[in-house]
Design a protein around this motif. Structure first.
Motif, PDB file in Angstrom:
ATOM      1  N   ASP A  59       0.843  -1.197   0.000  1.00 31.90           N
ATOM      2  CA  ASP A  59       0.000   0.000   0.000  1.00 31.90           C
ATOM      3  C   ASP A  59       0.883   1.252   0.000  1.00 31.90           C
ATOM      4  OD1 ASP A  59       0.706   0.649   2.701  1.00 31.90           O
ATOM      5  OD2 ASP A  59      -0.936  -0.576   3.453  1.00 31.90           O
ATOM      6  N   GLU A  60       0.255   2.397  -0.242  1.00 32.38           N
ATOM      7  CA  GLU A  60       1.007   3.646  -0.382  1.00 32.38           C
ATOM      8  C   GLU A  60       1.763   4.021   0.888  1.00 32.38           C
ATOM      9  OE1 GLU A  60       0.379   8.199  -2.061  1.00 32.38           O
ATOM     10  OE2 GLU A  60      -1.344   6.882  -1.878  1.00 32.38           O
ATOM     11  N   ALA A  61       1.180   3.776   2.054  1.00 32.15           N
ATOM     12  CA  ALA A  61       1.859   4.093   3.320  1.00 32.15           C
ATOM     13  C   ALA A  61       3.115   3.249   3.479  1.00 32.15           C
ATOM     14  CB  ALA A  61       0.909   3.880   4.496  1.00 32.15           C
ATOM     15  N   GLU A  62       3.018   1.963   3.132  1.00 36.06           N
ATOM     16  CA  GLU A  62       4.185   1.083   3.201  1.00 36.06           C
ATOM     17  C   GLU A  62       5.255   1.527   2.202  1.00 36.06           C
ATOM     18  OE1 GLU A  62       5.179  -3.710   3.123  1.00 36.06           O
ATOM     19  OE2 GLU A  62       3.162  -3.025   2.630  1.00 36.06           O
ATOM     20  N   ALA A  63       4.817   1.958   1.015  1.00 35.06           N
ATOM     21  CA  ALA A  63       5.758   2.442  -0.009  1.00 35.06           C
ATOM     22  C   ALA A  63       6.503   3.674   0.494  1.00 35.06           C
ATOM     23  CB  ALA A  63       5.019   2.746  -1.313  1.00 35.06           C
ATOM     24  N   LYS A  64       5.774   4.607   1.099  1.00 36.35           N
ATOM     25  CA  LYS A  64       6.398   5.827   1.613  1.00 36.35           C
ATOM     26  C   LYS A  64       7.400   5.499   2.719  1.00 36.35           C
ATOM     27  CE  LYS A  64       5.471  10.289   3.664  1.00 36.35           C
ATOM     28  NZ  LYS A  64       4.540  11.160   4.326  1.00 36.35           N
ATOM     29  N   ALA A  65       7.020   4.614   3.631  1.00 36.58           N
ATOM     30  CA  ALA A  65       7.920   4.229   4.724  1.00 36.58           C
ATOM     31  C   ALA A  65       9.169   3.547   4.173  1.00 36.58           C
ATOM     32  CB  ALA A  65       7.197   3.312   5.714  1.00 36.58           C
ATOM     33  N   ALA A  66       8.998   2.699   3.168  1.00 37.64           N
ATOM     34  CA  ALA A  66      10.140   2.006   2.571  1.00 37.64           C
ATOM     35  C   ALA A  66      11.085   2.994   1.903  1.00 37.64           C
ATOM     36  CB  ALA A  66       9.666   0.957   1.570  1.00 37.64           C
ATOM     37  N   MET A  67      10.538   3.975   1.173  1.00 39.25           N
ATOM     38  CA  MET A  67      11.392   4.967   0.511  1.00 39.25           C
ATOM     39  C   MET A  67      12.162   5.795   1.537  1.00 39.25           C
ATOM     40  SD  MET A  67      11.476   4.600  -2.702  1.00 39.25           S
ATOM     41  CE  MET A  67      12.236   6.111  -3.233  1.00 39.25           C
ATOM     42  N   GLU A  68      11.503   6.194   2.610  1.00 36.56           N
ATOM     43  CA  GLU A  68      12.188   6.964   3.650  1.00 36.56           C
ATOM     44  C   GLU A  68      13.323   6.146   4.255  1.00 36.56           C
ATOM     45  OE1 GLU A  68       9.033   8.145   6.287  1.00 36.56           O
ATOM     46  OE2 GLU A  68       8.341   9.705   4.911  1.00 36.56           O
ATOM     47  N   PHE A  69      13.075   4.861   4.492  1.00 41.78           N
ATOM     48  CA  PHE A  69      14.112   3.985   5.031  1.00 41.78           C
ATOM     49  C   PHE A  69      15.269   3.860   4.050  1.00 41.78           C
ATOM     50  CE2 PHE A  69      15.979  -0.282   5.098  1.00 41.78           C
ATOM     51  CZ  PHE A  69      16.567  -0.265   6.344  1.00 41.78           C
ATOM     52  N   LEU A  70      14.948   3.584   2.783  1.00 45.40           N
ATOM     53  CA  LEU A  70      15.998   3.395   1.774  1.00 45.40           C
ATOM     54  C   LEU A  70      16.842   4.652   1.593  1.00 45.40           C
ATOM     55  CD1 LEU A  70      13.993   1.368  -0.875  1.00 45.40           C
ATOM     56  CD2 LEU A  70      15.875   0.526   0.542  1.00 45.40           C
ATOM     57  N   GLU A  71      16.189   5.797   1.545  1.00 49.18           N
ATOM     58  CA  GLU A  71      16.935   7.049   1.403  1.00 49.18           C
ATOM     59  C   GLU A  71      17.824   7.287   2.615  1.00 49.18           C
ATOM     60  OE1 GLU A  71      13.714   9.740   0.664  1.00 49.18           O
ATOM     61  OE2 GLU A  71      13.604   9.187  -1.454  1.00 49.18           O
ATOM     62  N   GLY A  72      17.390   6.819   3.770  1.00 50.49           N
ATOM     63  CA  GLY A  72      18.163   6.995   4.998  1.00 50.49           C
ATOM     64  C   GLY A  72      19.390   6.099   5.092  1.00 50.49           C
ATOM     65  N   ILE A  73      19.399   4.971   4.374  1.00 41.90           N
ATOM     66  CA  ILE A  73      20.553   4.073   4.477  1.00 41.90           C
ATOM     67  C   ILE A  73      21.606   4.337   3.409  1.00 41.90           C
ATOM     68  CG2 ILE A  73      19.333   2.250   5.701  1.00 41.90           C
ATOM     69  CD1 ILE A  73      19.092   0.728   3.086  1.00 41.90           C
ATOM     70  N   GLY A  74      21.330   5.273   2.531  1.00 40.25           N
ATOM     71  CA  GLY A  74      22.352   5.750   1.616  1.00 40.25           C
ATOM     72  C   GLY A  74      22.785   4.810   0.510  1.00 40.25           C
ATOM     73  N   GLN A  75      23.953   4.186   0.650  1.00 46.97           N
ATOM     74  CA  GLN A  75      24.582   3.439  -0.437  1.00 46.97           C
ATOM     75  C   GLN A  75      23.737   2.273  -0.932  1.00 46.97           C
ATOM     76  OE1 GLN A  75      27.339   4.468  -2.131  1.00 46.97           O
ATOM     77  NE2 GLN A  75      26.690   2.899  -3.565  1.00 46.97           N
ATOM     78  N   ALA A  76      23.086   1.563  -0.049  1.00 45.93           N
ATOM     79  CA  ALA A  76      22.249   0.435  -0.480  1.00 45.93           C
ATOM     80  C   ALA A  76      21.117   0.932  -1.377  1.00 45.93           C
ATOM     81  CB  ALA A  76      21.693  -0.317   0.721  1.00 45.93           C
ATOM     82  N   TYR A  77      20.546   2.088  -1.044  1.00 39.21           N
ATOM     83  CA  TYR A  77      19.507   2.691  -1.880  1.00 39.21           C
ATOM     84  C   TYR A  77      20.087   3.087  -3.240  1.00 39.21           C
ATOM     85  CZ  TYR A  77      16.214   6.201  -3.608  1.00 39.21           C
ATOM     86  OH  TYR A  77      15.356   6.929  -4.391  1.00 39.21           O
ATOM     87  N   ALA A  78      21.253   3.695  -3.217  1.00 38.92           N
ATOM     88  CA  ALA A  78      21.910   4.098  -4.468  1.00 38.92           C
ATOM     89  C   ALA A  78      22.201   2.878  -5.332  1.00 38.92           C
ATOM     90  CB  ALA A  78      23.191   4.869  -4.169  1.00 38.92           C
ATOM     91  N   ASP A  79      22.637   1.791  -4.707  1.00 39.91           N
ATOM     92  CA  ASP A  79      22.911   0.551  -5.451  1.00 39.91           C
ATOM     93  C   ASP A  79      21.642  -0.014  -6.073  1.00 39.91           C
ATOM     94  OD1 ASP A  79      25.553   0.794  -4.690  1.00 39.91           O
ATOM     95  OD2 ASP A  79      25.434  -0.756  -3.132  1.00 39.91           O
ATOM     96  N   GLU A  80      20.548   0.001  -5.329  1.00 43.45           N
ATOM     97  CA  GLU A  80      19.275  -0.530  -5.847  1.00 43.45           C
ATOM     98  C   GLU A  80      18.756   0.332  -6.995  1.00 43.45           C
ATOM     99  OE1 GLU A  80      16.335  -3.528  -5.867  1.00 43.45           O
ATOM    100  OE2 GLU A  80      18.273  -3.416  -4.873  1.00 43.45           O
TER     101      GLU A  80
END
Length: 90
Positions: A59-80
Motif C-alpha cells: 500500500d502507499e503508506a508502506e511504499a512511503k515508509a520504505a522509501m524513507e528507510f531506503l533514502e536513509g541508508i544511503g549506499q544500499a539505496y543508491a545501489d538498488e
C-alpha cells in the motif's frame, strides 16, 4: 545487499499483461509483474521491485515508509536505484 524498492504502477501492458510501466522516484521503467496474480495490480497501485521484477503489492503508506528507510541508508539505496536503471525489460 538485496533490497526491494517501491514503485507506483503507471500502466499495465495491453499486449503484454506481464509487464507494467512503473514510476520509481521519477524514473519510469517497464517491470515484470508476472510473479503476481493476474489482475492483482493496476494503475495507481504500488509494488515492491527487485531488479526489474515486482515481488509483491504494497500500500502507499508502506511504499512511503520504505522509501524513507531506503533514502536513509544511503549506499544500499543508491545501489538498488543503479540496478533499476540498468534493468531493461522489453
Amino acid at each position: 545487499m538485496c533490497l526491494g524498492i517501491p514503485g507506483e504502477v503507471v500502466e499495465v501492458g495491453v499486449d503484454r499483461p506481464d509487464l507494467a510501466m512503473v514510476d520509481v522516484s521519477g524514473v519510469k521503467r517497464a517491470i515484470n509483474i508476472g510473479l503476481l496474480d493476474e489482475g492483482e495490480v493496476g494503475p495507481g497501485d504500488w509494488v515492491l521491485i527487485h531488479v526489474g521484477f515486482a515481488m509483491s503489492k504494497i500500500d502507499e503508506a508502506e511504499a512511503k515508509a520504505a522509501m524513507e528507510f531506503l533514502e536513509g541508508i544511503g549506499q544500499a539505496y543508491a545501489d538498488e536505484m543503479a540496478a533499476l536503471l540498468e534493468s531493461r525489460i522489453e
